[in-house]
Design a protein around this motif. Structure first.
Motif, PDB file in Angstrom:
ATOM      1  N   PHE A   1       4.820   2.761   7.199  1.00  0.00           N
ATOM      2  CA  PHE A   1       4.896   1.792   6.106  1.00  0.00           C
ATOM      3  C   PHE A   1       5.728   0.612   6.593  1.00  0.00           C
ATOM      4  CE2 PHE A   1       6.306  -0.036   2.085  1.00  0.00           C
ATOM      5  CZ  PHE A   1       5.185   0.105   1.277  1.00  0.00           C
ATOM      6  N   SER A   2       5.126  -0.567   6.619  1.00  0.00           N
ATOM      7  CA  SER A   2       5.814  -1.746   7.136  1.00  0.00           C
ATOM      8  C   SER A   2       6.539  -2.497   6.025  1.00  0.00           C
ATOM      9  CB  SER A   2       4.814  -2.685   7.817  1.00  0.00           C
ATOM     10  OG  SER A   2       4.023  -3.355   6.844  1.00  0.00           O
ATOM     11  N   THR A   3       7.426  -3.398   6.405  1.00  0.00           N
ATOM     12  CA  THR A   3       8.095  -4.244   5.413  1.00  0.00           C
ATOM     13  C   THR A   3       7.077  -5.091   4.661  1.00  0.00           C
ATOM     14  OG1 THR A   3       8.518  -5.842   7.194  1.00  0.00           O
ATOM     15  CG2 THR A   3      10.310  -4.355   6.603  1.00  0.00           C
ATOM     16  N   GLU A   4       6.001  -5.475   5.342  1.00  0.00           N
ATOM     17  CA  GLU A   4       4.956  -6.284   4.702  1.00  0.00           C
ATOM     18  C   GLU A   4       4.139  -5.478   3.697  1.00  0.00           C
ATOM     19  OE1 GLU A   4       6.497  -8.186   8.144  1.00  0.00           O
ATOM     20  OE2 GLU A   4       5.510  -6.222   8.019  1.00  0.00           O
ATOM     21  N   ASN A   5       4.107  -4.159   3.870  1.00  0.00           N
ATOM     22  CA  ASN A   5       3.338  -3.318   2.951  1.00  0.00           C
ATOM     23  C   ASN A   5       3.886  -3.335   1.531  1.00  0.00           C
ATOM     24  OD1 ASN A   5       2.559  -0.716   5.408  1.00  0.00           O
ATOM     25  ND2 ASN A   5       1.444  -2.576   4.863  1.00  0.00           N
ATOM     26  N   TRP A   6       5.144  -3.753   1.358  1.00  0.00           N
ATOM     27  CA  TRP A   6       5.701  -3.846   0.013  1.00  0.00           C
ATOM     28  C   TRP A   6       4.964  -4.882  -0.838  1.00  0.00           C
ATOM     29  CZ3 TRP A   6       8.512  -0.041  -1.589  1.00  0.00           C
ATOM     30  CH2 TRP A   6       9.385   0.639  -0.732  1.00  0.00           C
ATOM     31  N   PHE A   7       4.235  -5.789  -0.180  1.00  0.00           N
ATOM     32  CA  PHE A   7       3.513  -6.832  -0.908  1.00  0.00           C
ATOM     33  C   PHE A   7       2.129  -6.369  -1.382  1.00  0.00           C
ATOM     34  CE2 PHE A   7       6.460  -9.130   1.908  1.00  0.00           C
ATOM     35  CZ  PHE A   7       7.153  -9.866   0.954  1.00  0.00           C
ATOM     36  N   ARG A   8       1.776  -5.137  -1.074  1.00  0.00           N
ATOM     37  CA  ARG A   8       0.511  -4.594  -1.566  1.00  0.00           C
ATOM     38  C   ARG A   8       0.613  -4.341  -3.077  1.00  0.00           C
ATOM     39  NH1 ARG A   8      -1.889  -0.296   2.922  1.00  0.00           N
ATOM     40  NH2 ARG A   8      -2.015  -1.794   4.653  1.00  0.00           N
ATOM     41  N   PRO A   9      -0.533  -4.115  -3.749  1.00  0.00           N
ATOM     42  CA  PRO A   9      -0.474  -3.823  -5.191  1.00  0.00           C
ATOM     43  C   PRO A   9       0.493  -2.684  -5.490  1.00  0.00           C
ATOM     44  CG  PRO A   9      -2.743  -4.176  -4.499  1.00  0.00           C
ATOM     45  CD  PRO A   9      -1.922  -4.152  -3.238  1.00  0.00           C
ATOM     46  N   GLN A  10       1.242  -2.823  -6.572  1.00  0.00           N
ATOM     47  CA  GLN A  10       2.280  -1.854  -6.897  1.00  0.00           C
ATOM     48  C   GLN A  10       1.740  -0.440  -7.029  1.00  0.00           C
ATOM     49  OE1 GLN A  10       5.578  -2.297  -6.930  1.00  0.00           O
ATOM     50  NE2 GLN A  10       5.681  -0.068  -7.196  1.00  0.00           N
ATOM     51  N   ALA A  11       0.546  -0.306  -7.583  1.00  0.00           N
ATOM     52  CA  ALA A  11      -0.038   1.027  -7.749  1.00  0.00           C
ATOM     53  C   ALA A  11      -0.268   1.690  -6.394  1.00  0.00           C
ATOM     54  CB  ALA A  11      -1.357   0.927  -8.519  1.00  0.00           C
ATOM     55  N   GLU A  12      -0.713   0.909  -5.403  1.00  0.00           N
ATOM     56  CA  GLU A  12      -0.954   1.463  -4.070  1.00  0.00           C
ATOM     57  C   GLU A  12       0.359   1.834  -3.401  1.00  0.00           C
ATOM     58  OE1 GLU A  12      -3.085   0.271   0.201  1.00  0.00           O
ATOM     59  OE2 GLU A  12      -3.421  -0.961  -1.580  1.00  0.00           O
ATOM     60  N   VAL A  13       1.372   0.979  -3.544  1.00  0.00           N
ATOM     61  CA  VAL A  13       2.679   1.265  -2.962  1.00  0.00           C
ATOM     62  C   VAL A  13       3.258   2.542  -3.569  1.00  0.00           C
ATOM     63  CG1 VAL A  13       5.077   0.475  -2.795  1.00  0.00           C
ATOM     64  CG2 VAL A  13       3.196  -1.134  -2.382  1.00  0.00           C
ATOM     65  N   SER A  14       3.169   2.677  -4.878  1.00  0.00           N
ATOM     66  CA  SER A  14       3.695   3.865  -5.557  1.00  0.00           C
ATOM     67  C   SER A  14       3.005   5.130  -5.065  1.00  0.00           C
ATOM     68  CB  SER A  14       3.528   3.732  -7.068  1.00  0.00           C
ATOM     69  OG  SER A  14       4.296   2.660  -7.570  1.00  0.00           O
ATOM     70  N   LEU A  15       1.689   5.039  -4.887  1.00  0.00           N
ATOM     71  CA  LEU A  15       0.953   6.208  -4.411  1.00  0.00           C
ATOM     72  C   LEU A  15       1.369   6.563  -2.989  1.00  0.00           C
ATOM     73  CD1 LEU A  15      -1.412   8.265  -4.964  1.00  0.00           C
ATOM     74  CD2 LEU A  15      -2.755   6.740  -3.547  1.00  0.00           C
ATOM     75  N   LEU A  16       1.537   5.558  -2.139  1.00  0.00           N
ATOM     76  CA  LEU A  16       1.954   5.814  -0.763  1.00  0.00           C
ATOM     77  C   LEU A  16       3.308   6.519  -0.723  1.00  0.00           C
ATOM     78  CD1 LEU A  16       0.843   2.461   0.912  1.00  0.00           C
ATOM     79  CD2 LEU A  16      -0.061   4.740   1.428  1.00  0.00           C
ATOM     80  N   MET A  17       4.211   6.105  -1.585  1.00  0.00           N
ATOM     81  CA  MET A  17       5.518   6.762  -1.651  1.00  0.00           C
ATOM     82  C   MET A  17       5.379   8.204  -2.138  1.00  0.00           C
ATOM     83  SD  MET A  17       7.914   4.716  -0.563  1.00  0.00           S
ATOM     84  CE  MET A  17       6.819   3.936   0.642  1.00  0.00           C
ATOM     85  N   GLN A  18       4.494   8.432  -3.120  1.00  0.00           N
ATOM     86  CA  GLN A  18       4.268   9.788  -3.615  1.00  0.00           C
ATOM     87  C   GLN A  18       3.661  10.681  -2.532  1.00  0.00           C
ATOM     88  OE1 GLN A  18       1.987   9.742  -7.277  1.00  0.00           O
ATOM     89  NE2 GLN A  18       3.175   8.022  -8.094  1.00  0.00           N
ATOM     90  N   ILE A  19       2.718  10.108  -1.784  1.00  0.00           N
ATOM     91  CA  ILE A  19       2.096  10.868  -0.683  1.00  0.00           C
ATOM     92  C   ILE A  19       3.150  11.265   0.337  1.00  0.00           C
ATOM     93  CG2 ILE A  19       0.533  10.693   1.284  1.00  0.00           C
ATOM     94  CD1 ILE A  19      -1.282   8.947  -0.462  1.00  0.00           C
ATOM     95  N   LEU A  20       4.028  10.325   0.671  1.00  0.00           N
ATOM     96  CA  LEU A  20       5.082  10.597   1.640  1.00  0.00           C
ATOM     97  C   LEU A  20       6.011  11.696   1.140  1.00  0.00           C
ATOM     98  CD1 LEU A  20       6.750   9.979   4.167  1.00  0.00           C
ATOM     99  CD2 LEU A  20       7.860   8.136   2.877  1.00  0.00           C
TER     100      LEU A  20
END
Length: 243
Positions: free
Chosen positions: A56-75
């Motif tokens: 997960f890159s620093t730039e990935n924080w700019f993705r849609p919030q729903a996608e970011v939240s899911l990525l954190m949940q997956i992790l």
């Protein structure tokens, strides 16, 4: 086969893989996590000493919030589910990146995994999370400047060795091989300083389709490379340059 001591992987193509299957991008991320698990185990069993995954890159924080939240949940789910297996495989886990932006529950899962695997002596698995190499270098310069200002160092003390030891990746050795999937051929703010003499392997295979066979192809390609590090190979015939 001459194996790299450190492999770094830019796991690219999850979203495109999902779109090709007419599924949501999140489906691709879930599949990509399963592939990561297989590749981690494969590297461990092939005797690789260090593996860094650009998760997960620093730039990935700019993705849609729903996608970011899911990525954190997956992790978080991955770490809770797989930490026991990491211990079983003798894999030590650590993280580089800006942990201040990571949600508290995910940060706790990371901390637990690091503690649980601290005594493992096999593969060193590093997740680059909320990581950006320019930010890492900026932080390193700032820390060295602070130490100079405090009188702990002089400007003449600043050399490559000092910079290396201040980077977040220290003491992990620089990557010998950097693999990027999905056909893109750039570093995307990943290990810019550390990649100075890395070998690169680019493949069109999307990350969810990446297999152990693809890993072996990358390892075979690496073993054929002559790594001179700016020097002259002992096999080079220099006589032809003498006339």
């Amino acid at each position: 086969m001459n194996l790299p001591k450190h492999i770094a992987i830019i796991m690219d193509g999850n979203g495109r893989w999902a779109q090709l299957k007419r599924r949501p991008r999140t489906f691709g991320h879930i599949k990509g996590t399963r592939v990561a698990k297989k590749i981690i185990t494969a590297c461990s069993r092939r005797g690789i000493k260090n593996l860094t995954l650009y998760a997960f890159s620093t730039e990935n924080w700019f993705r849609p919030q729903a996608e970011v939240s899911l990525l954190m949940q997956i992790l978080r789910r991955y770490l809770k589910r797989e930490t026991e297996n990491l211990v079983k495989e003798n894999i030590r886990f650590s993280v580089i990146g800006d942990m201040s932006r990571i949600p508290a529950d995910v940060a706790k899962a990371i901390e637990n995994s690091i503690e649980a695997t601290a005594q493992c002596t096999g593969l060193h698995l590093v997740f680059a999370l909320s990581y950006g190499s320019r930010q890492e270098i900026t932080n390193t310069v700032r820390e060295i400047a602070r130490r100079v200002e405090a009188g702990e160092l002089s400007a003449d003390d600043v050399d490559e060795s000092l910079i290396n030891s201040t980077l977040s990746t220290y003491p992990t050795p620089d990557p010998d091989l950097i693999i990027r999937t999905s056909g893109e051929q750039r570093l995307s703010n990943f290990l810019l300083w550390q990649a100075a003499y890395s070998e690169f392997y680019f493949t069109d295979v999307l990350w969810p389709n990446f297999t152990e066979s693809h890993l072996d192809e990358a390892l075979a390609a690496f073993s054929m490379r002559q790594r001179r590090f700016g020097k002259v190979s002992s096999n080079d015939n220099m006589e032809k340059f003498s006339n």
